[in-house]
Enzyme design. Structure first.
Site, PDB file in Angstrom:
ATOM      1  N   CYS A  61     -78.338   3.733  -7.903  1.00 53.88           N
ATOM      2  CA  CYS A  61     -77.230   2.795  -7.791  1.00 53.88           C
ATOM      3  C   CYS A  61     -77.690   1.407  -8.227  1.00 53.88           C
ATOM      4  O   CYS A  61     -78.826   1.036  -7.935  1.00 53.88           O
ATOM      5  CB  CYS A  61     -76.713   2.745  -6.358  1.00 53.88           C
ATOM      6  SG  CYS A  61     -75.583   4.106  -6.020  1.00 53.88           S
ATOM      7  N   PRO A  62     -76.870   0.734  -8.973  1.00 54.15           N
ATOM      8  CA  PRO A  62     -75.432   0.956  -9.168  1.00 54.15           C
ATOM      9  C   PRO A  62     -75.078   1.751 -10.418  1.00 54.15           C
ATOM     10  O   PRO A  62     -73.890   1.861 -10.740  1.00 54.15           O
ATOM     11  CB  PRO A  62     -74.891  -0.463  -9.287  1.00 54.15           C
ATOM     12  CG  PRO A  62     -75.960  -1.181 -10.041  1.00 54.15           C
ATOM     13  CD  PRO A  62     -77.259  -0.589  -9.502  1.00 54.15           C
TER      14      PRO A  62
END
Length: 73
Positions: A13-14
Site C-alpha cells: 500500500c498504497p
C-alpha cells in the site's frame, strides 16, 4: 457485463489502491473488477476506498496469502 482482472501481488500500500483506482477508470459502469493482492493492509484500504468513491465490494476472499476482491463499478 464484463469482468476485468488486476494483479497487485507483491505490491505494498498504497500501490494496490492506486492501481485499483486507475483500473476502475478504464471500465464501464456496472462492470466488475477482480483484484488480487498479497498486502494484508488492502483488507481495510480497498473496501474503504471503494466505499468513499461509490464502488461496491461484492466479495473479499482470502486464499492462502492472497486476497481477492470482486469490485463492481
Amino acid at each position: 457485463m464484463s469482468q476485468h482482472q488486476l494483479d497487485c501481488r507483491n505490491l505494498l500500500c498504497p500501490m494496490p489502491v492506486i492501481r485499483t483506482q486507475n483500473a476502475l477508470k478504464d471500465i464501464a459502469e456496472g462492470e466488475t473488477l477482480e483484484v488480487v493482492c498479497t498486502d494484508p493492509g488492502t483488507l481495510n484500504d480497498i473496501p474503504t476506498w471503494c466505499r468513499i468513491n461509490g464502488h461496491t465490494v461484492l466479495s473479499t476472499e482470502e486464499q492462502g496469502h492472497e486476497i481477492i476482491f470482486q469490485i463492481k463499478k
